[in-house]
Design an enzyme around this catalytic site. Structure first.
Site, PDB file in Angstrom:
ATOM      1  N   ARG A   7     -20.614 -68.982 -25.521  1.00  0.00           N
ATOM      2  CA  ARG A   7     -19.509 -69.661 -26.208  1.00  0.00           C
ATOM      3  C   ARG A   7     -19.571 -71.164 -25.954  1.00  0.00           C
ATOM      4  NH1 ARG A   7     -14.822 -71.847 -24.892  1.00  0.00           N
ATOM      5  NH2 ARG A   7     -14.862 -71.082 -22.742  1.00  0.00           N
ATOM      6  N   VAL A   8     -19.395 -71.933 -27.038  1.00  0.00           N
ATOM      7  CA  VAL A   8     -19.200 -73.377 -26.931  1.00  0.00           C
ATOM      8  C   VAL A   8     -17.843 -73.699 -27.533  1.00  0.00           C
ATOM      9  CG1 VAL A   8     -21.650 -73.978 -26.948  1.00  0.00           C
ATOM     10  CG2 VAL A   8     -20.423 -73.752 -29.120  1.00  0.00           C
ATOM     11  N   SER A   9     -17.260 -74.814 -27.104  1.00  0.00           N
ATOM     12  CA  SER A   9     -15.894 -75.136 -27.512  1.00  0.00           C
ATOM     13  C   SER A   9     -15.810 -75.900 -28.827  1.00  0.00           C
ATOM     14  CB  SER A   9     -15.192 -75.945 -26.406  1.00  0.00           C
ATOM     15  OG  SER A   9     -15.148 -75.201 -25.209  1.00  0.00           O
ATOM     16  N   THR A  10     -16.836 -76.696 -29.155  1.00  0.00           N
ATOM     17  CA  THR A  10     -16.799 -77.515 -30.372  1.00  0.00           C
ATOM     18  C   THR A  10     -18.130 -77.427 -31.103  1.00  0.00           C
ATOM     19  OG1 THR A  10     -17.654 -79.517 -29.301  1.00  0.00           O
ATOM     20  CG2 THR A  10     -15.256 -79.147 -29.203  1.00  0.00           C
ATOM     21  N   GLN A  13     -21.082 -79.241 -29.502  1.00  0.00           N
ATOM     22  CA  GLN A  13     -21.795 -78.608 -28.406  1.00  0.00           C
ATOM     23  C   GLN A  13     -22.763 -77.575 -28.964  1.00  0.00           C
ATOM     24  OE1 GLN A  13     -18.519 -77.044 -26.108  1.00  0.00           O
ATOM     25  NE2 GLN A  13     -18.293 -78.920 -24.916  1.00  0.00           N
TER      26      GLN A  13
END
Length: 198
Positions: A7-10, A13
């Site tokens: 998982r990445v937040s944005t 990324q």
């Protein structure tokens, strides 16, 4: 089978670092989300949770890639455990398929329960103090007694997570915790008001 979750937040990324590490760890399938840690439901995470079967092991690069908080992480790993699915975090070297990893996870679970108990205790004390002064704090969100009872039943008897209850009723996490605390305070008949902060 080893199942990877990244998982990445944005959008800025990139998940390649996580995906490479998961691939090296022997993950045959990898699910990847681009979503803030505060998001209650993540499409690929939900898909993975519905897909894994007994004997699988879910692997993440770091613990915070799966759970938003210790409590949320414990809830998710416990859900996997019920299905006979193990959990492994590469960075923290946690593996619930081993005795040592199970011990570490149990420490996490104990910390999460401690946090819940502290929140509940503070909520009860705060509500009692506010009632003694004839006022209620926070931004009021009206929860009728029946809704409180349903929340309590879903959490304590049916084992639903706080996030599942939030989704079901469309209320904030704080309201759920307040409802659980109000139940412990022996609520009376009528309307119960709980602060809703999130």
């Amino acid at each position: 089978m080893n199942i990877g979750y990244a998982r990445v937040s944005t959008q800025e990324q990139r998940p390649e670092l996580q995906i490479d590490a998961l691939t090296k760890a022997g993950c045959e399938n990898i699910y990847s989300d681009c979503a803030s840690g505060a998001t209650s439901h993540r499409v690929q995470l939900d898909l993975m949770l519905n897909t894994v079967v007994n004997g699988d092991v879910v692997v993440v690069w770091k613990l915070d890639r799966l759970g938003r908080s210790v409590a949320n992480l414990v809830d998710l790993v416990e859900k996997l455990g019920v299905k006979g699915v193990g959990f492994r975090s590469l960075t923290e070297n946690m593996d619930t398929t081993s005795a040592g990893g199970t011990l570490i996870f149990n420490v996490f679970a104990a910390v999460a329960q401690f946090e819940r108990d502290l929140i509940r205790e503070r909520t009860i004390v705060g509500l009692q103090a506010a009632r003694a002064r004839g006022r209620r704090g926070g931004r009021p969100s009206v929860l009728d007694e029946e809704t409180v009872r349903r929340i309590v039943t879903l959490r304590r008897k049916d084992g639903n997570s706080v996030d599942e209850i939030v989704e079901k009723f469309g209320i904030g996490r704080t309201s759920v915790y307040k409802a659980l605390a109000l139940d412990l305070c022996n609520i009376g008949s009528g309307t119960v008001k709980a602060a809703d902060h999130g």
